[in-house]
Design a protein around this motif. Structure first.
Motif, PDB file in Angstrom:
ATOM      1  N   GLU A 121       0.933  -1.283   0.004  1.00 50.87           N
ATOM      2  CA  GLU A 121       0.065  -0.063   0.128  1.00 50.87           C
ATOM      3  C   GLU A 121       0.889   1.382   0.120  1.00 50.87           C
ATOM      4  O   GLU A 121       0.512   2.210  -0.811  1.00 50.87           O
ATOM      5  CB  GLU A 121      -1.017   0.029   1.086  1.00 50.87           C
ATOM      6  CG  GLU A 121      -2.046  -0.900   1.239  1.00 50.87           C
ATOM      7  CD  GLU A 121      -2.886  -0.912   2.235  1.00 50.87           C
ATOM      8  OE1 GLU A 121      -2.750   0.081   3.286  1.00 50.87           O
ATOM      9  OE2 GLU A 121      -3.595  -2.084   2.641  1.00 50.87           O
ATOM     10  N   ARG A 139       4.111   1.475  -1.220  1.00 52.28           N
ATOM     11  CA  ARG A 139       4.566   1.600  -2.540  1.00 52.28           C
ATOM     12  C   ARG A 139       3.843   2.295  -3.449  1.00 52.28           C
ATOM     13  O   ARG A 139       4.044   3.310  -4.298  1.00 52.28           O
ATOM     14  CB  ARG A 139       5.004   0.140  -2.841  1.00 52.28           C
ATOM     15  CG  ARG A 139       5.880   0.297  -4.147  1.00 52.28           C
ATOM     16  CD  ARG A 139       6.364  -1.196  -4.783  1.00 52.28           C
ATOM     17  NE  ARG A 139       5.135  -1.765  -4.847  1.00 52.28           N
ATOM     18  CZ  ARG A 139       4.936  -1.929  -6.405  1.00 52.28           C
ATOM     19  NH1 ARG A 139       5.135  -1.036  -7.110  1.00 52.28           N
ATOM     20  NH2 ARG A 139       3.817  -2.815  -6.570  1.00 52.28           N
ATOM     21  N   ASN A 140       2.353   1.942  -3.382  1.00 50.05           N
ATOM     22  CA  ASN A 140       1.261   2.207  -4.401  1.00 50.05           C
ATOM     23  C   ASN A 140       0.997   3.740  -4.027  1.00 50.05           C
ATOM     24  O   ASN A 140       0.827   4.623  -5.068  1.00 50.05           O
ATOM     25  CB  ASN A 140       0.089   1.471  -4.170  1.00 50.05           C
ATOM     26  CG  ASN A 140       0.197   0.263  -4.858  1.00 50.05           C
ATOM     27  OD1 ASN A 140       1.140  -0.203  -5.783  1.00 50.05           O
ATOM     28  ND2 ASN A 140      -0.568  -0.923  -4.450  1.00 50.05           N
ATOM     29  N   SER A 141       0.927   4.256  -2.673  1.00 50.66           N
ATOM     30  CA  SER A 141       0.510   5.630  -2.426  1.00 50.66           C
ATOM     31  C   SER A 141       2.164   6.518  -2.932  1.00 50.66           C
ATOM     32  O   SER A 141       1.783   7.501  -3.537  1.00 50.66           O
ATOM     33  CB  SER A 141       0.434   5.487  -0.943  1.00 50.66           C
ATOM     34  OG  SER A 141      -0.505   4.996  -0.527  1.00 50.66           O
ATOM     35  N   LYS A 189       4.158   5.840  -5.306  1.00 47.73           N
ATOM     36  CA  LYS A 189       3.884   5.798  -6.971  1.00 47.73           C
ATOM     37  C   LYS A 189       2.763   7.122  -7.521  1.00 47.73           C
ATOM     38  O   LYS A 189       2.940   7.668  -8.204  1.00 47.73           O
ATOM     39  CB  LYS A 189       3.589   4.399  -7.366  1.00 47.73           C
ATOM     40  CG  LYS A 189       3.610   4.266  -8.950  1.00 47.73           C
ATOM     41  CD  LYS A 189       3.713   2.966  -9.241  1.00 47.73           C
ATOM     42  CE  LYS A 189       5.048   2.779  -9.610  1.00 47.73           C
ATOM     43  NZ  LYS A 189       5.268   1.451 -10.377  1.00 47.73           N
ATOM     44  N   GLU A 190       1.754   6.948  -6.771  1.00 49.48           N
ATOM     45  CA  GLU A 190       0.794   7.959  -6.887  1.00 49.48           C
ATOM     46  C   GLU A 190       1.213   9.232  -6.487  1.00 49.48           C
ATOM     47  O   GLU A 190       0.991  10.297  -7.354  1.00 49.48           O
ATOM     48  CB  GLU A 190      -0.674   7.749  -6.014  1.00 49.48           C
ATOM     49  CG  GLU A 190      -1.214   6.630  -6.498  1.00 49.48           C
ATOM     50  CD  GLU A 190      -2.354   6.088  -5.609  1.00 49.48           C
ATOM     51  OE1 GLU A 190      -3.002   6.937  -4.699  1.00 49.48           O
ATOM     52  OE2 GLU A 190      -3.168   5.075  -5.930  1.00 49.48           O
ATOM     53  N   LEU A 191       1.685   9.532  -5.483  1.00 54.47           N
ATOM     54  CA  LEU A 191       2.493  10.747  -5.254  1.00 54.47           C
ATOM     55  C   LEU A 191       3.568  11.232  -6.070  1.00 54.47           C
ATOM     56  O   LEU A 191       3.697  12.375  -6.595  1.00 54.47           O
ATOM     57  CB  LEU A 191       3.060  10.715  -3.689  1.00 54.47           C
ATOM     58  CG  LEU A 191       3.853  11.904  -3.294  1.00 54.47           C
ATOM     59  CD1 LEU A 191       2.585  13.008  -3.101  1.00 54.47           C
ATOM     60  CD2 LEU A 191       4.526  11.844  -1.822  1.00 54.47           C
ATOM     61  N   GLU A 192       4.343  10.304  -6.550  1.00 52.29           N
ATOM     62  CA  GLU A 192       5.413  10.864  -7.758  1.00 52.29           C
ATOM     63  C   GLU A 192       4.745  10.946  -8.800  1.00 52.29           C
ATOM     64  O   GLU A 192       5.105  12.149  -9.569  1.00 52.29           O
ATOM     65  CB  GLU A 192       6.271   9.494  -8.068  1.00 52.29           C
ATOM     66  CG  GLU A 192       7.195   8.996  -6.993  1.00 52.29           C
ATOM     67  CD  GLU A 192       7.995   7.852  -7.103  1.00 52.29           C
ATOM     68  OE1 GLU A 192       7.618   6.988  -8.229  1.00 52.29           O
ATOM     69  OE2 GLU A 192       8.953   7.612  -6.404  1.00 52.29           O
ATOM     70  N   ASN A 193       3.594  10.230  -9.285  1.00 52.34           N
ATOM     71  CA  ASN A 193       2.811  10.788 -10.613  1.00 52.34           C
ATOM     72  C   ASN A 193       2.331  12.171 -10.455  1.00 52.34           C
ATOM     73  O   ASN A 193       2.370  13.119 -11.192  1.00 52.34           O
ATOM     74  CB  ASN A 193       1.766   9.916 -10.787  1.00 52.34           C
ATOM     75  CG  ASN A 193       2.187   8.388 -11.300  1.00 52.34           C
ATOM     76  OD1 ASN A 193       3.483   8.514 -11.839  1.00 52.34           O
ATOM     77  ND2 ASN A 193       1.570   7.364 -11.007  1.00 52.34           N
ATOM     78  N   GLU A 194       1.765  12.429  -9.208  1.00 52.49           N
ATOM     79  CA  GLU A 194       1.045  13.904  -8.673  1.00 52.49           C
ATOM     80  C   GLU A 194       2.096  14.894  -8.941  1.00 52.49           C
ATOM     81  O   GLU A 194       2.114  15.871  -9.438  1.00 52.49           O
ATOM     82  CB  GLU A 194       0.461  13.855  -7.454  1.00 52.49           C
ATOM     83  CG  GLU A 194      -0.124  15.165  -7.114  1.00 52.49           C
ATOM     84  CD  GLU A 194      -1.674  15.104  -7.709  1.00 52.49           C
ATOM     85  OE1 GLU A 194      -2.040  16.207  -7.656  1.00 52.49           O
ATOM     86  OE2 GLU A 194      -2.045  14.265  -8.408  1.00 52.49           O
ATOM     87  N   ARG A 211       3.234  15.675 -12.407  1.00 49.57           N
ATOM     88  CA  ARG A 211       2.093  16.302 -13.160  1.00 49.57           C
ATOM     89  C   ARG A 211       2.138  17.768 -12.705  1.00 49.57           C
ATOM     90  O   ARG A 211       2.112  18.818 -13.591  1.00 49.57           O
ATOM     91  CB  ARG A 211       0.838  15.675 -12.689  1.00 49.57           C
ATOM     92  CG  ARG A 211      -0.431  16.320 -13.442  1.00 49.57           C
ATOM     93  CD  ARG A 211      -1.621  15.869 -13.192  1.00 49.57           C
ATOM     94  NE  ARG A 211      -2.099  15.833 -11.879  1.00 49.57           N
ATOM     95  CZ  ARG A 211      -2.510  16.904 -11.351  1.00 49.57           C
ATOM     96  NH1 ARG A 211      -2.802  17.999 -12.057  1.00 49.57           N
ATOM     97  NH2 ARG A 211      -3.196  17.267 -10.126  1.00 49.57           N
TER      98      ARG A 211
END
Length: 102
Positions: free
Chosen positions: A68, A70-72, A74-79, A82
């Motif tokens: 979880e 790691r997924n968070s 990854k989402e933060l890195e994408n954000e 952006r």
């Protein structure tokens, strides 16, 4: 011919019966002893088995938590990526506006 090695056939049959009973008794004692020993080992190691089960469950939960996280991340890195792209676009717009203003 009614004897073998100095024993009568009835004596030989009796000896074989006694030997058979002795081996059967020894076999039963070994099996019963092994069963009792196995039960004692199981009872003695039961708390350890429970601790291993709890440890295994805890490790599974930790793995789930790490997944979880790691997924968070990854989402933060994408954000962040952006937002970085947006900042670059804004910076270019400002440059264009300043250039047009001159």
């Amino acid at each position: 011919m009614h004897s073998f090695l100095g024993y009568s056939w009835a004596e030989i049959a009796s000896i074989l019966a006694v030997i058979s009973v002795l081996f059967s008794g020894i076999y039963w004692l070994i099996r019963h002893g092994a069963k009792v020993l196995n039960n004692a080992i199981s009872a003695g190691t039961f708390p350890l088995q429970q601790q291993f089960k709890e440890l295994n469950d805890t490790i599974k939960q930790l793995n789930s938590n790490f997944e979880e996280q790691r997924n968070s991340l990854k989402e933060l890195e994408n954000e962040v990526d952006r937002h970085h792209d947006e900042l670059i676009k804004q910076d270019k717009r400002i440059e264009n506006l300043e250039r047009d203003k001159k």
